[in-house]
Design a protein around this motif. Structure first.
Motif, PDB file in Angstrom:
ATOM      1  N   HIS A   2       1.065  -1.227  -0.007  1.00 20.56           N
ATOM      2  CA  HIS A   2       0.259   0.241  -0.428  1.00 20.56           C
ATOM      3  C   HIS A   2       1.180   1.150  -0.147  1.00 20.56           C
ATOM      4  CE1 HIS A   2       0.509   0.792   4.273  1.00 20.56           C
ATOM      5  NE2 HIS A   2       0.739  -0.351   4.539  1.00 20.56           N
ATOM      6  N   GLU A   3       0.082   2.415  -1.050  1.00 21.66           N
ATOM      7  CA  GLU A   3       0.411   4.039  -0.167  1.00 21.66           C
ATOM      8  C   GLU A   3       0.042   4.559   0.404  1.00 21.66           C
ATOM      9  OE1 GLU A   3       1.854   4.213  -4.881  1.00 21.66           O
ATOM     10  OE2 GLU A   3       3.000   2.647  -4.843  1.00 21.66           O
ATOM     11  N   ALA A   4      -0.184   5.125   0.956  1.00 25.96           N
ATOM     12  CA  ALA A   4      -0.713   5.932   2.163  1.00 25.96           C
ATOM     13  C   ALA A   4      -2.287   5.310   2.130  1.00 25.96           C
ATOM     14  CB  ALA A   4      -0.900   7.309   0.331  1.00 25.96           C
ATOM     15  N   GLU A   5      -3.097   5.953   1.911  1.00 24.91           N
ATOM     16  CA  GLU A   5      -4.576   4.808   2.136  1.00 24.91           C
ATOM     17  C   GLU A   5      -4.926   3.364   0.762  1.00 24.91           C
ATOM     18  OE1 GLU A   5      -5.637   5.026   4.929  1.00 24.91           O
ATOM     19  OE2 GLU A   5      -3.666   6.987   5.141  1.00 24.91           O
ATOM     20  N   SER A   6      -3.816   3.670  -0.137  1.00 22.56           N
ATOM     21  CA  SER A   6      -4.144   2.890  -1.317  1.00 22.56           C
ATOM     22  C   SER A   6      -3.396   1.579  -1.462  1.00 22.56           C
ATOM     23  CB  SER A   6      -3.593   3.605  -2.866  1.00 22.56           C
ATOM     24  OG  SER A   6      -5.012   4.524  -2.350  1.00 22.56           O
ATOM     25  N   ILE A   7      -3.789   0.618  -1.001  1.00 17.93           N
ATOM     26  CA  ILE A   7      -3.901  -0.414  -2.043  1.00 17.93           C
ATOM     27  C   ILE A   7      -3.896  -0.702  -2.907  1.00 17.93           C
ATOM     28  CG2 ILE A   7      -3.962  -3.326  -1.568  1.00 17.93           C
ATOM     29  CD1 ILE A   7      -5.765  -3.206   0.757  1.00 17.93           C
TER      30      ILE A   7
END
Length: 158
Positions: free
Chosen positions: A87-92
């Motif tokens: 994941h990056e920040a809040e995104s998978i």
């Protein structure tokens, strides 16, 4: 060997290697939870739809979508030998599922995050887990779409 759904069966022996970190890309890999099932289901559908579905029959595509429904993935993640998300920040942006030590069932990366090593990092961490916790496992098998074959070959799958 080609399947009716456009996949090819491949397998790989497990040599010893070290893990790869993803810090420079601000991508983190962690164990997937049942709460990730909705995001993972969406990721698989998006990635498959954009990159692979053109080579599959409508029936085979529908079967895959049923197998990666939110409910189905929540159960599979809970029962898996290894389930990981990147994941990056809040995104998978990546998802890997090994339902048993010798079978890689799903490895998908968001189309916008391709060619950044996310898929390789997910595999390397999963492979390390198999090597440590399931030492009797010497080969991992998978079914790959045509556009993923070169990636798996680069990892040593044949």
């Amino acid at each position: 060997m080609h399947g009716s759904d456009g996949t090819q069966a491949v397998s790989r022996s497990l040599p010893r290697r070290s893990r790869q970190t993803l810090e420079p890309m601000n991508t983190e890999v962690r164990v997937a939870t049942q709460q990730d099932a909705e995001a993972c289901s969406s990721l698989v559908r998006l990635s498959f739809g954009e990159l692979c579905s053109h080579a599959w029959s409508a029936e085979a595509t529908q079967k895959l979508y049923e197998e990666v429904s939110v409910t189905a993935l929540a159960t599979k993640v809970a029962e898996a030998t290894c389930a990981l998300v990147a994941h990056e920040a809040e995104s998978i942006v990546g998802f890997l599922l090994l339902p048993r030590p010798s079978y890689l069932s799903l490895l998908f990366v968001h189309p916008g995050a391709l060619r950044r090593g996310i898929d390789k990092a997910l595999w390397e961490l999963a492979r390390s887990k198999v090597e440590l916790e399931h030492q009797a496992t010497k080969t991992v098998e998978l079914n790959a779409t045509g556009n993923a074959l070169s990636f798996y070959e680069s990892l040593g799958f044949v």
